[in-house]
Design a protein around this motif. Structure first.
Motif, mmCIF file in Angstrom:
data_model
loop_
_atom_site.group_PDB
_atom_site.id
_atom_site.type_symbol
_atom_site.label_atom_id
_atom_site.label_comp_id
_atom_site.label_asym_id
_atom_site.label_seq_id
_atom_site.Cartn_x
_atom_site.Cartn_y
_atom_site.Cartn_z
ATOM 1 N N THR A 1 0.794 -1.240 0.000
ATOM 2 C CA THR A 1 0.000 0.000 0.000
ATOM 3 C C THR A 1 0.824 1.288 0.000
ATOM 4 O OG1 THR A 1 -0.098 0.273 2.416
ATOM 5 C CG2 THR A 1 -1.729 -1.209 1.418
ATOM 6 N N GLY A 2 2.054 1.239 0.477
ATOM 7 C CA GLY A 2 2.852 2.459 0.629
ATOM 8 C C GLY A 2 2.604 3.187 1.936
ATOM 9 N N ILE A 3 1.728 2.646 2.770
ATOM 10 C CA ILE A 3 1.364 3.327 4.024
ATOM 11 C C ILE A 3 2.345 2.956 5.150
ATOM 12 C CG2 ILE A 3 -0.427 3.571 5.798
ATOM 13 C CD1 ILE A 3 -2.480 2.798 3.558
ATOM 14 N N HIS A 4 2.850 3.991 5.829
ATOM 15 C CA HIS A 4 3.698 3.777 7.007
ATOM 16 C C HIS A 4 2.938 4.104 8.291
ATOM 17 C CE1 HIS A 4 7.857 3.544 5.043
ATOM 18 N NE2 HIS A 4 7.003 3.703 4.040
ATOM 19 N N ALA A 5 2.040 5.083 8.200
ATOM 20 C CA ALA A 5 1.290 5.516 9.383
ATOM 21 C C ALA A 5 -0.003 6.179 8.927
ATOM 22 C CB ALA A 5 2.118 6.493 10.210
ATOM 23 N N ARG A 6 -0.901 6.371 9.857
ATOM 24 C CA ARG A 6 -2.141 7.097 9.586
ATOM 25 C C ARG A 6 -2.490 7.851 10.859
ATOM 26 N NH1 ARG A 6 -0.641 2.579 10.088
ATOM 27 N NH2 ARG A 6 -1.476 1.561 8.230
ATOM 28 N N ARG A 7 -3.401 8.827 10.757
ATOM 29 C CA ARG A 7 -3.837 9.560 11.940
ATOM 30 C C ARG A 7 -5.229 9.064 12.335
ATOM 31 N NH1 ARG A 7 -0.807 14.283 12.929
ATOM 32 N NH2 ARG A 7 1.169 13.981 11.830
ATOM 33 N N PRO B 1 -3.503 12.713 -7.070
ATOM 34 C CA PRO B 1 -4.519 11.664 -7.098
ATOM 35 C C PRO B 1 -5.060 11.377 -5.700
ATOM 36 C CG PRO B 1 -2.338 10.675 -7.154
ATOM 37 C CD PRO B 1 -2.139 12.179 -7.041
ATOM 38 N N HIS B 2 -6.260 10.829 -5.653
ATOM 39 C CA HIS B 2 -6.768 10.294 -4.388
ATOM 40 C C HIS B 2 -5.763 9.270 -3.868
ATOM 41 C CE1 HIS B 2 -8.898 8.344 -1.318
ATOM 42 N NE2 HIS B 2 -9.205 7.266 -2.018
ATOM 43 N N GLN B 3 -5.468 9.333 -2.582
ATOM 44 C CA GLN B 3 -4.417 8.499 -1.991
ATOM 45 C C GLN B 3 -5.040 7.223 -1.426
ATOM 46 O OE1 GLN B 3 -1.033 10.468 -1.400
ATOM 47 N NE2 GLN B 3 -1.999 11.614 -3.054
ATOM 48 N N ALA B 4 -5.274 6.241 -2.297
ATOM 49 C CA ALA B 4 -5.862 4.971 -1.859
ATOM 50 C C ALA B 4 -4.797 3.911 -1.699
ATOM 51 C CB ALA B 4 -6.911 4.500 -2.858
ATOM 52 N N ILE C 1 -1.533 2.141 -6.997
ATOM 53 C CA ILE C 1 -2.495 2.709 -7.956
ATOM 54 C C ILE C 1 -1.949 4.042 -8.480
ATOM 55 C CG2 ILE C 1 -4.830 3.664 -8.266
ATOM 56 C CD1 ILE C 1 -5.806 1.678 -6.110
ATOM 57 N N MET C 2 -1.387 4.835 -7.590
ATOM 58 C CA MET C 2 -0.861 6.152 -7.987
ATOM 59 C C MET C 2 0.349 6.001 -8.904
ATOM 60 S SD MET C 2 -1.330 8.446 -4.562
ATOM 61 C CE MET C 2 -0.337 7.564 -3.419
ATOM 62 N N ASP C 3 1.240 5.084 -8.551
ATOM 63 C CA ASP C 3 2.444 4.875 -9.371
ATOM 64 C C ASP C 3 2.069 4.373 -10.765
ATOM 65 O OD1 ASP C 3 3.984 5.672 -7.255
ATOM 66 O OD2 ASP C 3 4.568 3.651 -6.633
ATOM 67 N N HIS C 4 1.069 3.495 -10.812
ATOM 68 C CA HIS C 4 0.606 2.980 -12.101
ATOM 69 C C HIS C 4 0.081 4.144 -12.960
ATOM 70 C CE1 HIS C 4 -2.363 1.205 -14.869
ATOM 71 N NE2 HIS C 4 -1.529 0.191 -14.911
ATOM 72 N N ASP D 1 8.244 13.199 -9.672
ATOM 73 C CA ASP D 1 8.304 14.344 -8.754
ATOM 74 C C ASP D 1 7.177 15.354 -8.980
ATOM 75 O OD1 ASP D 1 9.129 15.501 -11.102
ATOM 76 O OD2 ASP D 1 11.012 16.304 -10.310
ATOM 77 N N ARG D 2 6.311 15.104 -9.960
ATOM 78 C CA ARG D 2 5.128 15.962 -10.180
ATOM 79 C C ARG D 2 3.930 15.508 -9.345
ATOM 80 N NH1 ARG D 2 6.506 20.592 -11.552
ATOM 81 N NH2 ARG D 2 8.084 19.817 -10.166
ATOM 82 N N MET D 3 4.036 14.316 -8.777
ATOM 83 C CA MET D 3 2.899 13.747 -8.053
ATOM 84 C C MET D 3 2.983 14.083 -6.568
ATOM 85 S SD MET D 3 1.308 9.947 -8.195
ATOM 86 C CE MET D 3 2.635 8.989 -7.467
#
Ligand code: ACO
Length: 313
Positions: free
Chosen positions: A40-46, A240-243, A247-250, A260-262
């Motif tokens: 997912t690319g997620i390390h943490a959430r609030r 992009p929406h961060q889901a 998905i974003m990298d694709h 670096d534009r994202m």
């Protein structure tokens, strides 16, 4: 006479409590930091505490957006909140409660339900309302508190979501602003991602969501750019929406945009649903220059999706 609508101010709020992947493991969930990061690319959430309601987070984001626009709550002539996690199951709406909290007079206030696409849906509708001349300064907030709507024993969903809010003030501008929006929905995919009444937790077929999302992002961006008379090579910033980082990298790979534009914050905040795009706008906008082309793309349950193209002032 038609008018142009642009973003006059941006703001965001995320809860104070940081929940790392290791914290989730420590809660007894059968997962690992490495699995979550790789998939997912997620390390943490609030995570929102009891007092950090959707209304509270919305108000905090709104105050920052108003300050950055140099406006007072009384200057607003409409408040729209995109959320699927309102504080009251039916009513009153979050928007009316934000209106009271801000002291924004008696302007119309209403909630919009389009899941993770809520911000882009709101951007489209509010832009058209301002273009029509009917409204001049509208507060658009997107806020969600999905950590309270996941089953914390379901490792396939509880790792994904975080809480937060983002807000923009939209108003008349002379040039630039929101130059194109394109929205879509396909209700036949409703069952792959739902938040039913009973049990009241997110139910997701992750692989199907992944495929539908990947297939809608690039065509949506190209459609909106064409409406704006622009091409991918004109894009300065892509939010992009961060889901899911994959998905974003694709999407950027398919579009041929440099990485670096994202704008990305999924590593720190997880999937904040409707709030993810305006949080990205608020965090990245200090780097934007006048005339930059900013593309925002949302997708989410319904299935709903849409893109907005903004010429930054
Ligand atoms: N930790 C460890 N293992 C896990 C976890 C976890 N947190 N979750 C699932 N697994 C296991 C599964 O049980 C399965 O095990 P098995 O092979 O023994 O059966 C294995 O990992 C593979 O499961 P998949 O579901 O195939 O894993 P996938 O690579 O598809 O990743 C994920 C799952 C991350 C949910 C992915 O499908 C995804 O991101 N989909 C998109 C969903 C999304 O973005 N949702 C956000 C909300 S929607 C929105 O915002 C639009």
């Amino acid at each position: 006479m038609t008018h142009s609508a642009g973003i006059l101010g941006v703001g965001a709020y995320v809860p104070e409590t940081v929940c790392t992947n290791q914290d989730i493991v420590n809660r007894g969930v059968n997962t690992s930091h490495d699995w979550i990061v790789e998939r997912t690319g997620i390390h943490a959430r609030r995570l929102a505490s009891e007092h950090e309601t959707t209304t509270y987070m919305s108000e905090q984001a709104a105050r920052k957006a108003l300050a950055s626009a140099g406006l007072n709550p009384q200057d607003l002539d409409m408040i729209v909140v995109a959320t699927t996690t309102p504080d009251y199951r039916g009513f009153p709406s979050v928007a009316t409660q934000v209106q009271v909290a801000l002291g924004a007079g008696s302007c119309p206030a209403w909630d919009l339900s389009a899941a993770c696409s809520g911000f882009v849906y709101g951007l489209d509708v509010v832009t058209r309302l301002i273009e029509s001349g009917g409204y001049q300064r509208v507060l658009l907030i997107a806020a969600d508190r999905l950590s309270h709507r996941v089953d914390w024993s379901d490792r396939s969903t509880c790792i994904l979501f975080g809480d937060g809010a983002g807000a923009v003030v939209l108003g008349r501008v002379d040039t630039g602003g929101v130059v194109a929006t394109a929205l879509h929905a396909d209700g036949s995919h409703g069952s792959i991602l739902s938040l039913p009444n009973d049990p009241p937790y997110i139910d997701m077929d992750g692989q199907s969501v992944f495929k539908v999302a990947v297939n809608c992002v690039v065509p949506s961006v190209l459609e909106a750019l064409e409406l704006a008379g622009l091409t991918v090579s004109d894009v300065d910033w892509f939010i992009p929406h961060q889901a899911n980082q994959r998905i974003m990298d694709h999407a950027i790979k398919k579009l041929g945009l440099p990485a670096d534009r994202m704008v990305c914050h999924i590593d720190r905040y997880g999937n904040t649903s409707a709030a993810s795009i305006p949080i990205g706008l608020a965090e990245a906008s200090a780097q934007f220059k006048s005339g930059d082309v900013v593309v925002v793309i949302g997708f989410g349950a319904g299935f709903t999706w849409g893109t907005g193209v903004i010429l930054w002032q």
